[in-house]
Design a protein around this motif. Structure first.
Motif, mmCIF file in Angstrom:
data_model
loop_
_atom_site.group_PDB
_atom_site.id
_atom_site.type_symbol
_atom_site.label_atom_id
_atom_site.label_comp_id
_atom_site.label_asym_id
_atom_site.label_seq_id
_atom_site.Cartn_x
_atom_site.Cartn_y
_atom_site.Cartn_z
ATOM 1 N N ARG A 181 0.838 -1.206 0.000
ATOM 2 C CA ARG A 181 0.000 0.000 0.000
ATOM 3 C C ARG A 181 0.867 1.248 0.000
ATOM 4 O O ARG A 181 0.592 2.199 -0.723
ATOM 5 C CB ARG A 181 -0.926 0.013 1.219
ATOM 6 N N TRP A 182 1.903 1.233 0.839
ATOM 7 C CA TRP A 182 2.792 2.405 0.904
ATOM 8 C C TRP A 182 3.470 2.619 -0.434
ATOM 9 O O TRP A 182 3.567 3.753 -0.902
ATOM 10 C CB TRP A 182 3.839 2.203 2.010
ATOM 11 N N GLN A 183 3.939 1.538 -1.079
ATOM 12 C CA GLN A 183 4.593 1.662 -2.388
ATOM 13 C C GLN A 183 3.617 2.197 -3.446
ATOM 14 O O GLN A 183 3.989 3.030 -4.275
ATOM 15 C CB GLN A 183 5.162 0.322 -2.821
ATOM 16 N N ALA A 184 2.385 1.721 -3.409
ATOM 17 C CA ALA A 184 1.384 2.199 -4.373
ATOM 18 C C ALA A 184 1.094 3.679 -4.151
ATOM 19 O O ALA A 184 0.980 4.449 -5.111
ATOM 20 C CB ALA A 184 0.103 1.386 -4.253
ATOM 21 N N ARG A 185 0.962 4.087 -2.909
ATOM 22 C CA ARG A 185 0.722 5.508 -2.614
ATOM 23 C C ARG A 185 1.903 6.358 -3.036
ATOM 24 O O ARG A 185 1.731 7.454 -3.565
ATOM 25 C CB ARG A 185 0.428 5.697 -1.134
ATOM 26 N N TRP A 186 3.120 5.875 -2.796
ATOM 27 C CA TRP A 186 4.315 6.633 -3.173
ATOM 28 C C TRP A 186 4.385 6.792 -4.689
ATOM 29 O O TRP A 186 4.720 7.851 -5.191
ATOM 30 C CB TRP A 186 5.575 5.969 -2.632
ATOM 31 N N ARG A 187 4.081 5.732 -5.435
ATOM 32 C CA ARG A 187 4.074 5.836 -6.905
ATOM 33 C C ARG A 187 3.044 6.858 -7.370
ATOM 34 O O ARG A 187 3.292 7.635 -8.293
ATOM 35 C CB ARG A 187 3.775 4.476 -7.537
ATOM 36 N N THR A 188 1.898 6.881 -6.720
ATOM 37 C CA THR A 188 0.852 7.834 -7.088
ATOM 38 C C THR A 188 1.316 9.264 -6.840
ATOM 39 O O THR A 188 1.188 10.135 -7.703
ATOM 40 C CB THR A 188 -0.433 7.556 -6.294
ATOM 41 N N VAL A 189 1.871 9.512 -5.674
ATOM 42 C CA VAL A 189 2.318 10.863 -5.323
ATOM 43 C C VAL A 189 3.491 11.288 -6.191
ATOM 44 O O VAL A 189 3.539 12.417 -6.685
ATOM 45 C CB VAL A 189 2.679 10.945 -3.825
ATOM 46 N N SER A 190 4.449 10.392 -6.399
ATOM 47 C CA SER A 190 5.631 10.772 -7.172
ATOM 48 C C SER A 190 5.322 10.941 -8.656
ATOM 49 O O SER A 190 6.020 11.674 -9.346
ATOM 50 C CB SER A 190 6.749 9.753 -6.966
ATOM 51 N N SER A 191 4.294 10.282 -9.166
ATOM 52 C CA SER A 191 3.955 10.438 -10.580
ATOM 53 C C SER A 191 3.033 11.633 -10.821
ATOM 54 O O SER A 191 2.807 12.016 -11.961
ATOM 55 C CB SER A 191 3.307 9.170 -11.122
#
Length: 113
Positions: free
Chosen positions: A13-23
């Motif tokens: 979940r944290w990785q998915a959220r980070w990808r969303t924010v960074s993209s």
């Protein structure tokens, strides 16, 4: 495969959220829209402040214009991008149907696209 533990689920979940924010910042039209809004808002703020010397009112006008310009510019830019992608997709489908590139270009010109 082994079942996922709660730590694995939390990490994903944290990785998915980070990808969303960074993209988020690589979204098409975002940089141009924010730059246009910021420049327009700063210009209105400067004109308003130099003419009235009222900081709160000038900031309000500058922020409102910046938001409206950025939002409008983003919507117009995204709409143009989607129209371009739709036309590109239509042109590719015309080409895939066995029609020559010249014929598909002539058809697009005749249809006003």
């Amino acid at each position: 495969s082994a079942p996922l533990g709660s730590a694995d689920v939390g990490d994903r979940r944290w990785q998915a959220r980070w990808r969303t924010v960074s993209s988020y910042f690589s979204a098409p039209c975002l940089h141009v829209s924010l730059a246009t809004g910021g420049a327009g808002g700063a210009a209105i703020f400067a004109v308003r402040f130099l003419s009235s010397r009222q900081l709160p009112a000038s900031l309000t006008w500058g922020a409102a214009v910046a938001g409206l310009l950025a939002g409008t510019n983003w919507a117009v830019c995204r709409r143009a991008m989607y129209v371009m992608l739709k036309e590109k997709s239509a042109a590719q489908s015309l080409g895939a149907s066995g029609m020559s590139e010249e014929d598909s270009a002539a058809l697009r010109a005749a249809l006003g696209r």
